[in-house]
Design an enzyme around this catalytic site. Structure first.
Site, PDB file in Angstrom:
ATOM      1  CG  HIS A  76      -2.081  -0.930   1.085  1.00  0.00           C
ATOM      2  ND1 HIS A  76      -3.230  -0.806   1.814  1.00  0.00           N
ATOM      3  CD2 HIS A  76      -2.260  -2.000   0.278  1.00  0.00           C
ATOM      4  CE1 HIS A  76      -4.071  -1.762   1.457  1.00  0.00           C
ATOM      5  NE2 HIS A  76      -3.501  -2.502   0.542  1.00  0.00           N
ATOM      6  CE1 TYR A 204      -6.473   3.587  10.779  1.00  0.00           C
ATOM      7  CE2 TYR A 204      -5.527   3.987   8.611  1.00  0.00           C
ATOM      8  CZ  TYR A 204      -5.491   3.353   9.832  1.00  0.00           C
ATOM      9  OH  TYR A 204      -4.468   2.469  10.114  1.00  0.00           O
ATOM     10  N   PRO A 296      -5.126  -0.164  18.617  1.00  0.00           N
ATOM     11  CG  PRO A 296      -7.015  -1.336  17.933  1.00  0.00           C
ATOM     12  CD  PRO A 296      -6.398  -0.692  19.126  1.00  0.00           C
ATOM     13  CE  LYS A 300       3.086   2.943  13.393  1.00  0.00           C
ATOM     14  NZ  LYS A 300       3.811   2.693  12.149  1.00  0.00           N
ATOM     15  CE1 TYR A 388      -1.626   4.115   9.193  1.00  0.00           C
ATOM     16  CE2 TYR A 388      -0.271   2.612   7.907  1.00  0.00           C
ATOM     17  CZ  TYR A 388      -1.472   2.916   8.518  1.00  0.00           C
ATOM     18  OH  TYR A 388      -2.504   2.021   8.464  1.00  0.00           O
TER      19      TYR A 388
HETATM   20  C1  PHB Z   1      -6.038  -4.373  10.021  1.00  0.00           C
HETATM   21  O1  PHB Z   1      -6.049  -4.558   8.790  1.00  0.00           O
HETATM   22  O2  PHB Z   1      -6.333  -5.278  10.813  1.00  0.00           O
HETATM   23  C2  PHB Z   1      -5.705  -3.042  10.563  1.00  0.00           C
HETATM   24  C3  PHB Z   1      -5.259  -2.056   9.710  1.00  0.00           C
HETATM   25  C4  PHB Z   1      -4.954  -0.808  10.209  1.00  0.00           C
HETATM   26  C5  PHB Z   1      -5.119  -0.539  11.543  1.00  0.00           C
HETATM   27  C6  PHB Z   1      -5.557  -1.525  12.416  1.00  0.00           C
HETATM   28  C7  PHB Z   1      -5.850  -2.781  11.919  1.00  0.00           C
HETATM   29  O3  PHB Z   1      -4.854   0.696  12.012  1.00  0.00           O
END
Ligand code: PHB
Ligand code: APR
Length: 396
Positions: A76, A204, A296, A300, A388
């Protein structure tokens, strides 16, 4: 019956921290044994986050355990934020020259276990009654039971890689650790669905009804999350209710389609930030979730565990080869510097993206203004992107 064995490093826990440490030590020619209290099947099925930072992928490649990751992971190059009915993208590659890889944590764990065992590594699953002894002295031991037999493992060092609920951190005398803690007033309900993702990148979403996250595991599987109450009951969420709520919180523009499909996994994750310091007591070294957890948002946890053991492996190797104690002495301080950077990032992402019941109009507008700024300013989006994709691991 009783059995006694000896090794250089006894590793407690076969999660990402314990397994990556074992691989690093083996590469350095240092003996180690891993003991894990759950079954192989259990640890390989545990669904967790799925974002690998740039330095994590580099380390897994370096260890020669990334063949499947390189074939199956999804690269990504950026991420999207949805708020106020708009979608904004931050381009990681443009901002930092780096990308992230989307690959489930349990896939990393499967690859690490398979390669560890294929090369004859010692790893014992389903052990009980694990106790660490004598960590303040020069020859600590671990005792445990497996298959009705009492085992005693003597080691030069013990690596406490047994996660947040393990026994290593609680074995350190009260008063030796300083604990820092934040519990958030919400949890995440996460699902895996057999539905092909319709975007190439994560979304997000900050919505008046609460946060939602659109993620994926493969071209066939979507991973989705919803902010829910901290004490939410999974039974209260029918499939229809989950899809309906996701549909309301995720973007509704023409370029995005929420595809539904059978839900193959579901669970509720509490949200917490936690750090125990120092990450060492005598010859016991804590790494990963045993020492710290992050909410989450930003995914991280695994990456921080890998960063810890990348330092620990070098510190142990130097001491065991040359008697140089410097790395062992500096381990905790060096790790905690990165741990706190990532704690801030995870707390900040969490604060910026969730709905807080106590927010009034002022607090809500400030939150949306921050999202607007971070997704439009080159300086601010670069700061988000470099955190990130993963700041460099510390080096001794
Ligand atoms: C996930 O794909 O499980 C995932 C992705 C990004 C996050 C948290 C979990 O910030
Ligand atoms: N004895 C042996 N093993 C134990 C014990 C014990 N007493 N207690 C726990 N374990 C095992 C757990 O079953 C688990 O497999 O230790 C392992 C710890 O692994 P993780 O919890 O995955 O922690 P860590 O390796 O630090 O990885 C951090 O995992 O928790 C996620 O979100 C977190 O992604 C992050 C990553």
């Amino acid at each position: 019956m009783e059995s006694t064995a000896a090794t250089e490093v006894a590793i407690i826990g076969a999660g990402p921290a314990g397994l990556v440490l074992a691989h690093l030590l083996r590469r350095a020619g240092i003996g180690c044994v891993i003991i894990e209290n759950r079954s192989r099947d259990h640890v390989e099925r545990r669904v967790r986050a799925g974002v690998l930072e740039h330095p994590t992928v580099a380390l897994l490649r370096d260890l020669g355990v990334a063949a499947r990751l390189d074939r199956e992971s999804m690269t990504h190059r950026g991420v999207e934020f949805a708020f106020r009915g708009e979608r904004r993208r931050i381009d990681f590659v443009e901002r930092t020259g780096k990308a992230i890889s989307v690959y489930g944590q349990q896939e990393v764990v499967k690859d690490l276990i398979a390669s560890w065992l294929a090369d004859g590594g010692a790893l014992f699953f389903e052990v009980d009654d694990v106790v660490v002894h004598g960590v303040e002295g020069a020859r600590p031991t671990v005792t445990y039971r497996a298959g009705g037999v009492e085992h005693r493992l003597e080691a030069a060092f013990i690596a406490g890689c047994d996660g947040f609920h393990g026994i290593c951190r609680p074995s350190i005398p009260a008063g030796r650790l300083t604990l820092a803690d934040r519990v958030y007033p919400f949890a995440w309900l996460g699902i895996l669905a057999e539905a092909p993702p319709t975007t190439d990148e994560l979304i997000y979403a900050n919505h008046d009804r609460g946060f939602a996250l659109y993620s994926m595991r493969s071209p066939q599987i979507t991973r989705l999350y919803l902010q829910v109450a901290p004490d939410e009951q999974l039974e209260r969420w029918s499939d229809d209710r989950i899809w309906d709520e996701l549909g309301r919180r995720l973007p509704t523009d023409a370029g995005f389609e929420l595809r539904t499909g059978p839900i193959i996994e579901r669970g509720i994750t509490p949200m917490r930030s936690f750090v125990a310091a120092p990450m060492r007591h005598g010859r016991l070294f804590l790494a990963g979730d045993a020492a710290h957890i992050v909410p989450p948002t930003g995914a991280k946890g695994l990456n921080l565990a890998v960063a810890d053991v990348s330092v620990l492996a070098v510190a142990l190797e130097r001491f065991l080869r040359t008697g140089d104690e410097d790395g062992l002495v500096r381990y905790s301080e060096l790790c905690l510097r990165r741990v706190w950077r990532v704690q801030h990032f995870s707390w900040w992402m969490t604060s910026m993206l969730h709905r807080f019941d106590e927010h009034d109009t002022f607090a809500r507008e400030v939150q949306l203004s921050e999202l607007d700024y971070v997704t439009s300013s080159e300086a601010a989006s670069t700061a988000l992107a470099e955190n990130y994709v993963g700041l460099p691991f510390a080096t001794l």
